[in-house]
Scaffold this motif. Sequence first.
Motif: not given
Length: 299
Positions: A130, A143, A178, A181-182
């Motif tokens: 992350m 994560l 992930k 989130r990006s």
Amino acid sequence: MANRIADWRKNMKIAIIGLGEVGRCYAKALHAGGYELNLCDARPAPAAIALGTAWDLPVQTSVGDWLADCDWVLSCVTGAHALGVVEQCLAHGRPGTTICDMTTASPDAKRTAARQAQGRSFRYLDVAIMGAISLSLEKTPLLASGEGATEFAELLARANGKVRVIDGGSAGDAIALKILRSVFTKGMEALSVELLMAAEAQGVREKLYAQLRDIDETPLRTFIDMLVRTHVIHARRRAHEVQDAAAELARHGQPSVVLPGVQQRFAQTIQGLEHQGPVQAEPTIDEALEWLLRQPARA
């Protein structure tokens, strides 16, 4: 007690497959933490060879029967090779071994790998990196989701690693989060670039920060949920505001790259309102998302 911990680490064997930046980073941390390592890289770079030489360890160039002695495998190859490495581990490792997939393989690929591992009595763990390894090294946040995640967190903690476990998570969840989130951070990055460029060009950047203070003071989850809940009610009106904003930026010599995509998103919602009818007057976030997910995807 300290001696028992040292013996436990001495008896624990960890294979690291892929000795690029990520693999070398965790190899160094685990070696410093007292773990016994096996190193493997199909085409070891000089830096990988140097590690093996310094520790008097061979660098294997293929997965073989040597893997059967390992309790844990850290797969640090590229995402394109992730499934191939898992298949090799299942062929040469021993049941009960935990495969920690630290690659960027897709959620579907990692879920497929988890099913394959389970079918052969291996444990499979999805690990998403992350942050930037080059900046934080082994302290980079990880994560983890899947079988053995808590034990992996404990293992890395003894090597100064930092792992957050997804409670109740399955393999594929970590890399999916992930990516999501990006979507948020990279979208915000592009929007922020355009926003501050336009504000600076108009000489109002400091004043803009003051106008955004109310957003800054709102919890992120509350703010995001509010946007989605009200989007399905006010998309028509807000679409005109987006159009006006895009025209204003263009008038000041700062044509937007981001806002055309925003306009398309609003247009899709408006089409849904026209064909499916509106959602109820004050929808919850669950009701708003349910309505949005019923709408057909449009390119």
